[in-house]
Design a protein around this motif. Structure first.
Motif, PDB file in Angstrom:
ATOM      1  N   VAL A 220      22.273 -52.320  -5.703  1.00  0.00           N
ATOM      2  CA  VAL A 220      21.496 -53.528  -5.954  1.00  0.00           C
ATOM      3  C   VAL A 220      20.116 -53.145  -6.451  1.00  0.00           C
ATOM      4  CG1 VAL A 220      22.737 -54.931  -4.275  1.00  0.00           C
ATOM      5  CG2 VAL A 220      20.744 -53.624  -3.551  1.00  0.00           C
ATOM      6  N   ALA A 221      19.481 -54.075  -7.180  1.00  0.00           N
ATOM      7  CA  ALA A 221      18.209 -53.778  -7.816  1.00  0.00           C
ATOM      8  C   ALA A 221      17.125 -53.422  -6.812  1.00  0.00           C
ATOM      9  CB  ALA A 221      17.773 -54.983  -8.656  1.00  0.00           C
ATOM     10  N   GLU A 222      17.171 -54.015  -5.605  1.00  0.00           N
ATOM     11  CA  GLU A 222      16.129 -53.778  -4.618  1.00  0.00           C
ATOM     12  C   GLU A 222      16.084 -52.322  -4.165  1.00  0.00           C
ATOM     13  OE1 GLU A 222      18.027 -56.364  -4.806  1.00  0.00           O
ATOM     14  OE2 GLU A 222      16.523 -57.938  -5.149  1.00  0.00           O
ATOM     15  N   GLU A 223      17.152 -51.577  -4.394  1.00  0.00           N
ATOM     16  CA  GLU A 223      17.183 -50.184  -3.970  1.00  0.00           C
ATOM     17  C   GLU A 223      16.485 -49.248  -4.958  1.00  0.00           C
ATOM     18  OE1 GLU A 223      21.208 -49.096  -3.273  1.00  0.00           O
ATOM     19  OE2 GLU A 223      21.547 -50.636  -1.757  1.00  0.00           O
ATOM     20  N   LEU A 224      16.089 -49.756  -6.118  1.00  0.00           N
ATOM     21  CA  LEU A 224      15.443 -48.896  -7.106  1.00  0.00           C
ATOM     22  C   LEU A 224      14.035 -48.512  -6.661  1.00  0.00           C
ATOM     23  CD1 LEU A 224      16.365 -50.686 -10.466  1.00  0.00           C
ATOM     24  CD2 LEU A 224      17.275 -48.519  -9.631  1.00  0.00           C
ATOM     25  N   PRO A 225      13.729 -47.225  -6.548  1.00  0.00           N
ATOM     26  CA  PRO A 225      12.348 -46.837  -6.277  1.00  0.00           C
ATOM     27  C   PRO A 225      11.478 -47.135  -7.495  1.00  0.00           C
ATOM     28  CG  PRO A 225      13.689 -44.916  -6.744  1.00  0.00           C
ATOM     29  CD  PRO A 225      14.637 -46.077  -6.664  1.00  0.00           C
ATOM     30  N   VAL A 226      10.173 -47.225  -7.291  1.00  0.00           N
ATOM     31  CA  VAL A 226       9.242 -47.564  -8.363  1.00  0.00           C
ATOM     32  C   VAL A 226       8.395 -46.344  -8.709  1.00  0.00           C
ATOM     33  CG1 VAL A 226       7.355 -49.070  -9.073  1.00  0.00           C
ATOM     34  CG2 VAL A 226       9.177 -49.960  -7.597  1.00  0.00           C
ATOM     35  N   THR A 227       8.283 -46.051 -10.013  1.00  0.00           N
ATOM     36  CA  THR A 227       7.443 -44.939 -10.480  1.00  0.00           C
ATOM     37  C   THR A 227       6.376 -45.481 -11.417  1.00  0.00           C
ATOM     38  OG1 THR A 227       8.977 -44.522 -12.304  1.00  0.00           O
ATOM     39  CG2 THR A 227       9.325 -43.276 -10.271  1.00  0.00           C
ATOM     40  N   GLY A 228       5.690 -44.587 -12.114  1.00  0.00           N
ATOM     41  CA  GLY A 228       4.622 -44.996 -13.010  1.00  0.00           C
ATOM     42  C   GLY A 228       5.150 -45.692 -14.256  1.00  0.00           C
ATOM     43  N   PRO A 229       4.268 -46.307 -15.046  1.00  0.00           N
ATOM     44  CA  PRO A 229       4.679 -47.033 -16.245  1.00  0.00           C
ATOM     45  C   PRO A 229       5.196 -46.100 -17.328  1.00  0.00           C
ATOM     46  CG  PRO A 229       2.291 -46.892 -16.134  1.00  0.00           C
ATOM     47  CD  PRO A 229       2.809 -46.357 -14.835  1.00  0.00           C
ATOM     48  N   PRO A 230       5.926 -46.624 -18.302  1.00  0.00           N
ATOM     49  CA  PRO A 230       6.459 -45.784 -19.390  1.00  0.00           C
ATOM     50  C   PRO A 230       5.355 -45.056 -20.150  1.00  0.00           C
ATOM     51  CG  PRO A 230       7.474 -47.962 -19.420  1.00  0.00           C
ATOM     52  CD  PRO A 230       6.333 -48.027 -18.444  1.00  0.00           C
ATOM     53  N   ARG A 231       5.648 -43.833 -20.547  1.00  0.00           N
ATOM     54  CA  ARG A 231       4.703 -43.062 -21.348  1.00  0.00           C
ATOM     55  C   ARG A 231       5.002 -43.172 -22.842  1.00  0.00           C
ATOM     56  NH1 ARG A 231       5.634 -39.850 -16.775  1.00  0.00           N
ATOM     57  NH2 ARG A 231       7.221 -38.588 -17.855  1.00  0.00           N
ATOM     58  N   LEU A 232       5.999 -43.979 -23.196  1.00  0.00           N
ATOM     59  CA  LEU A 232       6.281 -44.305 -24.591  1.00  0.00           C
ATOM     60  C   LEU A 232       5.900 -45.761 -24.849  1.00  0.00           C
ATOM     61  CD1 LEU A 232       9.860 -42.872 -25.362  1.00  0.00           C
ATOM     62  CD2 LEU A 232       7.669 -41.908 -26.050  1.00  0.00           C
ATOM     63  N   PRO A 233       5.393 -46.083 -26.037  1.00  0.00           N
ATOM     64  CA  PRO A 233       5.226 -47.495 -26.380  1.00  0.00           C
ATOM     65  C   PRO A 233       6.593 -48.183 -26.400  1.00  0.00           C
ATOM     66  CG  PRO A 233       4.015 -46.082 -27.914  1.00  0.00           C
ATOM     67  CD  PRO A 233       4.902 -45.187 -27.109  1.00  0.00           C
ATOM     68  N   TYR A 234       6.617 -49.459 -26.047  1.00  0.00           N
ATOM     69  CA  TYR A 234       7.880 -50.198 -26.040  1.00  0.00           C
ATOM     70  C   TYR A 234       7.624 -51.646 -26.432  1.00  0.00           C
ATOM     71  CZ  TYR A 234       6.271 -51.997 -21.510  1.00  0.00           C
ATOM     72  OH  TYR A 234       5.534 -52.600 -20.517  1.00  0.00           O
TER      73      TYR A 234
END
Length: 292
Positions: free
Chosen positions: A36-50
């Motif tokens: 489930v989505a709630e299990e995803l850990p959170v990291t820093g923002p993308p280092r590529l433009p998107y």
């Protein structure tokens, strides 16, 4: 959520290796993913433009608004640098063709035409792309492969789709009529000076910037590999279309994760572990397009 069948046929066709096949590699190990989505850990923002909807988001938060001349709901399925401009495709895929646009650095449309898929970047921010006249338009015109100042008309082949570009040589697939009414897909390479020549179809792999790793989608799996082996993870939550996954650096992938009525950018490590790299957003058919 899986994507619409029309878009699903625009699978990853960029960056490939011609030195080995899956038969040469050991069977991939399996890595479980969060249920489930709630299990995803959170990291820093993308280092590529998107691209998020109609804006290009740069690391640090700066944005560039993009306004394509389209009515109704539309999105951006790819974005590539070409000289001082951007080449983007919209997500209105129809019978093998998409709209392609040249934007200046302010996001303004300079030109537009029909193509068959994303432009692919080469060294020195020079891209290769296709321009053609779609049959449903009722008009006729050549199919062209372009890269920088070079242009080559493709004859006796239909819907060329670029699969790799190294700055000099373009590899592409195209539909070719054989005896009778049969049409087959073949792979060709060209330097846009001499006539294209047919070559065996290489594995559909996207190689990392350092050339040590690669990934590909195979059936319902994302396979990440190197000379040391392969790791396979389920791809049911990932969008595999022309808004394709991208190497953030030599050890991490960025991709679009969709679950229920939410969508986010995720960062995938070489061991197959996944973490969220953006806020949750309303889902968009094309997903997030990364500027590589």
């Amino acid at each position: 959520m899986r994507i619409a069948p029309a878009l699903a046929c625009l699978l990853l066709l960029t960056g490939c290796s011609t030195t080995s096949t899956d038969a040469d590699q050991p069977a991939p190990s399996s890595t479980p993913w969060p249920a489930v989505a709630e299990e995803l850990p959170v990291t820093g923002p993308p280092r590529l433009p998107y691209v998020d909807r109609h804006a290009l988001v740069f690391p640090g938060g700066r944005t560039l608004a993009v306004d394509l001349p389209l009515r109704g709901r539309w999105g951006i399925s790819s974005i590539t640098r070409d000289g001082g401009d951007y080449l983007v495709t919209d997500d209105r895929y129809f019978e093998g063709s998409v709209g392609m646009y040249r934007l200046d650095r302010r996001g303004r449309v300079l030109d537009a035409w029909t193509s068959t898929g994303p432009a692919l970047p080469g060294p020195d921010e020079t891209a290769a792309w296709v321009s053609l006249v779609p049959p449903e338009s009722g008009e006729s015109g050549p199919a062209l492969i372009l890269a920088g100042p070079r242009t080559q008309e493709v004859t006796d082949q239909f819907f060329p789709h670029i699969t790799s570009f190294d700055g000099q040589t373009v590899a592409y697939s195209a539909r070719v009529p054989e005896r009778g009414r049969r049409v087959v897909t073949r792979t060709f390479v060209t330097d846009l000076v001499h006539a294209p020549r047919e070559v065996p179809k290489p594995p559909d792999r996207v190689v990392s910037p350092g050339g040590r790793h690669w990934f590909r989608f195979r059936r319902d799996e994302l396979v990440i590999g190197s000379g040391a082996g392969q790791v396979a993870v389920p791809s049911s939550n990932l969008i595999e279309t022309s808004a394709r996954a991208a190497w953030e650096d030599d050890k991490h992938l960025l991709a679009t994760w969709t679950q229920g009525k939410r969508q986010a950018i995720v960062r995938i490590d070489l061991d197959g572990s996944v973490a969220r790299a953006s806020e949750w957003m309303r889902p968009w058919l094309a997903g997030f397009a990364f500027l590589d």
